[in-house]
Motif scaffolding. Structure first.
Motif, PDB file in Angstrom:
ATOM      1  N   TYR A 294     -40.907  -0.841  11.558  1.00 27.65           N
ATOM      2  CA  TYR A 294     -42.285  -1.535  11.771  1.00 27.65           C
ATOM      3  C   TYR A 294     -43.102  -1.279  10.452  1.00 27.65           C
ATOM      4  O   TYR A 294     -43.503  -0.259   9.837  1.00 27.65           O
ATOM      5  CB  TYR A 294     -43.393  -0.724  12.894  1.00 27.65           C
ATOM      6  CG  TYR A 294     -42.507  -1.053  14.008  1.00 27.65           C
ATOM      7  CD1 TYR A 294     -43.056  -2.149  15.062  1.00 27.65           C
ATOM      8  CD2 TYR A 294     -41.587  -0.150  14.635  1.00 27.65           C
ATOM      9  CE1 TYR A 294     -42.444  -2.301  16.160  1.00 27.65           C
ATOM     10  CE2 TYR A 294     -40.930  -0.419  15.846  1.00 27.65           C
ATOM     11  CZ  TYR A 294     -41.494  -1.535  16.667  1.00 27.65           C
ATOM     12  OH  TYR A 294     -41.005  -1.658  17.906  1.00 27.65           O
ATOM     13  N   ALA A 295     -43.478  -2.711   9.997  1.00 27.73           N
ATOM     14  CA  ALA A 295     -44.179  -2.471   8.609  1.00 27.73           C
ATOM     15  C   ALA A 295     -45.719  -3.256   8.847  1.00 27.73           C
ATOM     16  O   ALA A 295     -45.749  -4.290   9.372  1.00 27.73           O
ATOM     17  CB  ALA A 295     -43.435  -3.561   7.473  1.00 27.73           C
ATOM     18  N   ALA A 296     -46.613  -2.698   8.419  1.00 28.85           N
ATOM     19  CA  ALA A 296     -48.015  -3.054   8.412  1.00 28.85           C
ATOM     20  C   ALA A 296     -48.457  -4.042   7.393  1.00 28.85           C
ATOM     21  O   ALA A 296     -48.327  -3.649   6.315  1.00 28.85           O
ATOM     22  CB  ALA A 296     -49.115  -1.953   8.576  1.00 28.85           C
ATOM     23  N   GLY A 297     -48.763  -5.182   7.967  1.00 27.14           N
ATOM     24  CA  GLY A 297     -49.262  -6.235   6.802  1.00 27.14           C
ATOM     25  C   GLY A 297     -50.679  -6.100   6.518  1.00 27.14           C
ATOM     26  O   GLY A 297     -51.475  -6.263   7.424  1.00 27.14           O
ATOM     27  N   LEU A 298     -51.154  -6.297   5.175  1.00 31.21           N
ATOM     28  CA  LEU A 298     -52.501  -6.392   4.793  1.00 31.21           C
ATOM     29  C   LEU A 298     -52.793  -7.734   4.702  1.00 31.21           C
ATOM     30  O   LEU A 298     -53.571  -8.273   5.680  1.00 31.21           O
ATOM     31  CB  LEU A 298     -52.807  -5.528   3.399  1.00 31.21           C
ATOM     32  CG  LEU A 298     -52.749  -4.038   3.324  1.00 31.21           C
ATOM     33  CD1 LEU A 298     -52.574  -3.418   2.069  1.00 31.21           C
ATOM     34  CD2 LEU A 298     -53.801  -3.422   4.409  1.00 31.21           C
ATOM     35  N   ARG A 299     -52.302  -8.589   4.014  1.00 31.57           N
ATOM     36  CA  ARG A 299     -52.798  -9.861   3.559  1.00 31.57           C
ATOM     37  C   ARG A 299     -52.304 -10.736   4.879  1.00 31.57           C
ATOM     38  O   ARG A 299     -52.888 -11.658   5.206  1.00 31.57           O
ATOM     39  CB  ARG A 299     -52.232 -10.358   2.260  1.00 31.57           C
ATOM     40  CG  ARG A 299     -52.553 -12.015   2.146  1.00 31.57           C
ATOM     41  CD  ARG A 299     -51.960 -12.286   0.687  1.00 31.57           C
ATOM     42  NE  ARG A 299     -52.188 -13.635   0.420  1.00 31.57           N
ATOM     43  CZ  ARG A 299     -51.580 -14.355  -0.521  1.00 31.57           C
ATOM     44  NH1 ARG A 299     -50.874 -13.957  -1.334  1.00 31.57           N
ATOM     45  NH2 ARG A 299     -51.946 -15.703  -0.481  1.00 31.57           N
ATOM     46  N   GLY A 300     -51.033 -10.057   5.318  1.00 27.15           N
ATOM     47  CA  GLY A 300     -50.538 -10.975   6.514  1.00 27.15           C
ATOM     48  C   GLY A 300     -51.043 -10.840   7.652  1.00 27.15           C
ATOM     49  O   GLY A 300     -50.696 -11.751   8.570  1.00 27.15           O
ATOM     50  N   GLU A 301     -51.859  -9.844   7.903  1.00 32.36           N
ATOM     51  CA  GLU A 301     -52.596  -9.463   8.969  1.00 32.36           C
ATOM     52  C   GLU A 301     -51.701  -9.452  10.340  1.00 32.36           C
ATOM     53  O   GLU A 301     -51.935 -10.196  11.151  1.00 32.36           O
ATOM     54  CB  GLU A 301     -53.975 -10.424   9.148  1.00 32.36           C
ATOM     55  CG  GLU A 301     -54.633 -10.331   8.243  1.00 32.36           C
ATOM     56  CD  GLU A 301     -56.091 -10.997   8.382  1.00 32.36           C
ATOM     57  OE1 GLU A 301     -56.162 -11.670   9.494  1.00 32.36           O
ATOM     58  OE2 GLU A 301     -57.007 -11.091   7.804  1.00 32.36           O
ATOM     59  N   ARG A 302     -50.532  -8.717  10.079  1.00 31.84           N
ATOM     60  CA  ARG A 302     -49.639  -8.583  11.438  1.00 31.84           C
ATOM     61  C   ARG A 302     -48.644  -7.392  11.161  1.00 31.84           C
ATOM     62  O   ARG A 302     -48.730  -6.629  10.073  1.00 31.84           O
ATOM     63  CB  ARG A 302     -48.791  -9.923  11.436  1.00 31.84           C
ATOM     64  CG  ARG A 302     -47.881 -10.024  10.212  1.00 31.84           C
ATOM     65  CD  ARG A 302     -47.341 -11.458   9.966  1.00 31.84           C
ATOM     66  NE  ARG A 302     -48.464 -12.341   9.550  1.00 31.84           N
ATOM     67  CZ  ARG A 302     -48.268 -13.579   9.253  1.00 31.84           C
ATOM     68  NH1 ARG A 302     -47.190 -14.320   9.642  1.00 31.84           N
ATOM     69  NH2 ARG A 302     -49.351 -14.366   8.755  1.00 31.84           N
ATOM     70  N   LEU A 303     -48.104  -7.163  12.145  1.00 27.07           N
ATOM     71  CA  LEU A 303     -47.129  -6.048  12.416  1.00 27.07           C
ATOM     72  C   LEU A 303     -45.850  -6.601  12.520  1.00 27.07           C
ATOM     73  O   LEU A 303     -45.679  -7.279  13.666  1.00 27.07           O
ATOM     74  CB  LEU A 303     -47.550  -4.953  13.440  1.00 27.07           C
ATOM     75  CG  LEU A 303     -46.811  -4.023  13.597  1.00 27.07           C
ATOM     76  CD1 LEU A 303     -46.956  -2.856  12.419  1.00 27.07           C
ATOM     77  CD2 LEU A 303     -47.019  -3.006  14.961  1.00 27.07           C
ATOM     78  N   TRP A 304     -44.953  -6.264  11.621  1.00 28.46           N
ATOM     79  CA  TRP A 304     -43.531  -6.731  11.601  1.00 28.46           C
ATOM     80  C   TRP A 304     -42.883  -5.656  12.228  1.00 28.46           C
ATOM     81  O   TRP A 304     -42.782  -4.566  11.806  1.00 28.46           O
ATOM     82  CB  TRP A 304     -43.214  -7.042  10.072  1.00 28.46           C
ATOM     83  CG  TRP A 304     -43.773  -8.256   9.604  1.00 28.46           C
ATOM     84  CD1 TRP A 304     -44.565  -8.491   8.513  1.00 28.46           C
ATOM     85  CD2 TRP A 304     -43.108  -9.796   9.798  1.00 28.46           C
ATOM     86  NE1 TRP A 304     -44.849 -10.000   8.137  1.00 28.46           N
ATOM     87  CE2 TRP A 304     -43.900 -10.417   8.966  1.00 28.46           C
ATOM     88  CE3 TRP A 304     -42.382 -10.329  10.818  1.00 28.46           C
ATOM     89  CZ2 TRP A 304     -43.887 -12.045   9.022  1.00 28.46           C
ATOM     90  CZ3 TRP A 304     -42.118 -11.506  10.633  1.00 28.46           C
ATOM     91  CH2 TRP A 304     -42.818 -12.263   9.841  1.00 28.46           C
ATOM     92  N   ARG A 305     -41.743  -6.130  13.275  1.00 29.84           N
ATOM     93  CA  ARG A 305     -40.897  -5.261  13.620  1.00 29.84           C
ATOM     94  C   ARG A 305     -39.429  -5.885  13.322  1.00 29.84           C
ATOM     95  O   ARG A 305     -38.990  -7.097  13.267  1.00 29.84           O
ATOM     96  CB  ARG A 305     -40.908  -5.455  15.218  1.00 29.84           C
ATOM     97  CG  ARG A 305     -39.770  -4.656  15.761  1.00 29.84           C
ATOM     98  CD  ARG A 305     -39.629  -4.751  17.495  1.00 29.84           C
ATOM     99  NE  ARG A 305     -38.824  -4.156  17.852  1.00 29.84           N
ATOM    100  CZ  ARG A 305     -37.358  -4.552  18.248  1.00 29.84           C
ATOM    101  NH1 ARG A 305     -36.845  -5.774  17.705  1.00 29.84           N
ATOM    102  NH2 ARG A 305     -36.792  -3.613  18.888  1.00 29.84           N
ATOM    103  N   VAL A 306     -38.875  -5.188  12.448  1.00 29.61           N
ATOM    104  CA  VAL A 306     -37.435  -5.543  12.070  1.00 29.61           C
ATOM    105  C   VAL A 306     -36.560  -4.685  12.520  1.00 29.61           C
ATOM    106  O   VAL A 306     -36.327  -3.463  12.460  1.00 29.61           O
ATOM    107  CB  VAL A 306     -37.415  -5.293  10.464  1.00 29.61           C
ATOM    108  CG1 VAL A 306     -36.024  -5.621   9.768  1.00 29.61           C
ATOM    109  CG2 VAL A 306     -38.590  -5.885   9.677  1.00 29.61           C
ATOM    110  N   PRO A 307     -35.442  -5.402  13.295  1.00 28.96           N
ATOM    111  CA  PRO A 307     -34.542  -4.396  14.141  1.00 28.96           C
ATOM    112  C   PRO A 307     -33.470  -3.891  13.014  1.00 28.96           C
ATOM    113  O   PRO A 307     -33.203  -4.685  12.347  1.00 28.96           O
ATOM    114  CB  PRO A 307     -33.768  -5.590  15.124  1.00 28.96           C
ATOM    115  CG  PRO A 307     -34.910  -6.442  15.210  1.00 28.96           C
ATOM    116  CD  PRO A 307     -35.708  -6.589  13.899  1.00 28.96           C
ATOM    117  N   VAL A 308     -32.930  -2.624  13.105  1.00 22.70           N
ATOM    118  CA  VAL A 308     -31.924  -2.225  12.309  1.00 22.70           C
ATOM    119  C   VAL A 308     -30.820  -1.750  13.156  1.00 22.70           C
ATOM    120  O   VAL A 308     -30.715  -1.034  14.216  1.00 22.70           O
ATOM    121  CB  VAL A 308     -32.457  -0.966  11.802  1.00 22.70           C
ATOM    122  CG1 VAL A 308     -31.514  -0.140  10.818  1.00 22.70           C
ATOM    123  CG2 VAL A 308     -33.824  -1.304  10.881  1.00 22.70           C
TER     124      VAL A 308
END
Length: 367
Positions: A294-308
């Motif tokens: 899970y990556a928190a985005g500043l400019r993107g204003e979103r929380l990315w979920r990346v399956p591993v």
């Protein structure tokens, strides 16, 4: 575990570029395959835990389920209980909050039950540094009683790094920035633009690839570090004009900056696992939970979920909370693994703060 989707909310214009395999030695991954970006999803059950914070930056959980949260501007350490009660426990002496600098990351010792210590990264008048502090029996922290672990990390108004995390090996990993200087990120003798690995006392860790504190190099600005249960280290990195990155970190790996931004397929450099256009991410905090990053985005204003699905093997990213809470900075899984705590960063001078900013959000993880 994952956050279940609740249908598409806002369409995304970007295409996430991923590499589906990485060589065991940490070399260049297989040819990246473009995927359609997954639909943006909300998070059912999300709740606002805390409001009115002043640029919260790092989040690290204590064994009792409460978390320590740093405030970049005020240099305060806050203890935040699972019910949202906030208790200031100390102010870190020597912090100089200018630009992107201030009180940054925090990590709790893996031996906290016996040593009662934590580690924080901060910007001083002279440098960026990492120090060890002790939490008293009453839960307070004497922010002036510091043991300096690493100093002399170059500072600037931008690119101060600030990530700190203990690995499963018990060693301390530190993400640094290039302080806007670019070329020194390739200089093994310079601490900027690197991931460092040191002992609990700040000495270069045994087995480091160059005999110094440097573990990997060629980074622009690392503000997020996360370990998978198998011990694999991942890092979130800010790009410049084209793409932001998530990288799989290996000892001695060179991640290209400033020679390469994103996927370069160049000998001697390790390509990223995931890239996004900078408008869609600017990833700061990074966490591993329930089989995903899970990556928190500043400019993107979103929380990315990346399956591993394996070491260095990732699936299609999913964007959560896009535009719902503004700039997202920190992200950390709770001790019981049922949720993520995510902080907003709308009062950092680059956001559009709501009256109740900044906030801590509790994002449930579905079983």
């Amino acid at each position: 575990m994952r956050i279940p989707a609740r249908g598409a909310a806002r369409g995304l214009t970007a295409v996430a570029v991923l590499a589906l395999a990485l060589t065991a030695c940490g070399g260049t991954p297989a040819t990246p395959t473009p995927f359609p970006t997954a639909a943006t999803s909300s998070a059912p059950g999300l709740r606002v835990l805390v409001t009115g914070l002043e640029v919260p930056w790092g989040v690290a959980f204590l064994p009792d389920g409460a978390a320590l949260v740093t405030e970049r501007e005020s240099a305060r350490l806050l203890r935040v209980a699972p019910d949202g009660a906030v208790t200031p426990v100390g102010t870190v002496a020597g912090v100089v909050a200018q630009g992107e600098g201030g009180l940054l990351g925090v990590a709790v010792s893996p031996d906290f039950a016996t040593d009662r210590t934590i580690v924080v990264a901060y910007t001083s008048a002279a440098d960026n540094r990492v120090v060890r502090l002790r939490v008293g029996a009453d839960g307070t922290v004497d922010g002036a009683a510091q043991q300096v672990l690493v100093s002399g990390i170059v500072k600037a108004g931008i690119h101060n790094g600030g990530a700190v995390a203990f690995g499963p090996d018990g060693l301390l990993y530190i993400g640094t920035g290039d302080a806007g200087r670019r070329a020194p990120a390739q200089d093994r003798a310079d601490l900027g633009g690197k991931i460092l690995r040191v002992t609990a006392d700040g000495a270069p860790a045994p087995g480091n690839p160059f005999g110094t504190a440097v573990y990997s190099l060629g980074h622009r600005n690392v503000q997020g570090l996360a370990f998978a249960p198998d011990g694999t280290l991942y890092a979130a990195e800010f790009g410049q004009n084209r793409v932001d990155e998530i990288n799989r970190i290996t000892a001695g790996g060179n991640y290209g900056w400033p020679e390469v931004e994103g996927v370069g397929k160049r000998s001697g450099f390790t390509d990223p696992l995931v890239t996004w256009p900078t408008a869609d991410a600017s990833p700061s905090g990074l966490a591993f939970a329930g089989g995903a990053l899970y990556a928190a985005g500043l400019r993107g204003e979103r929380l990315w979920r990346v399956p591993v699905t394996g070491p260095g093997v990732v699936g299609t990213p999913e964007a959560l909370l896009t535009g719902e809470y503004g700039r997202l900075r920190g992200v950390a899984p709770t001790t019981d693994g049922t949720a993520l705590w995510t902080t907003t960063s709308n009062r950092d001078g680059r956001g559009d703060p709501a009256p109740d900013d900044d906030r801590i959000l509790v994002v449930p993880l579905a079983p």
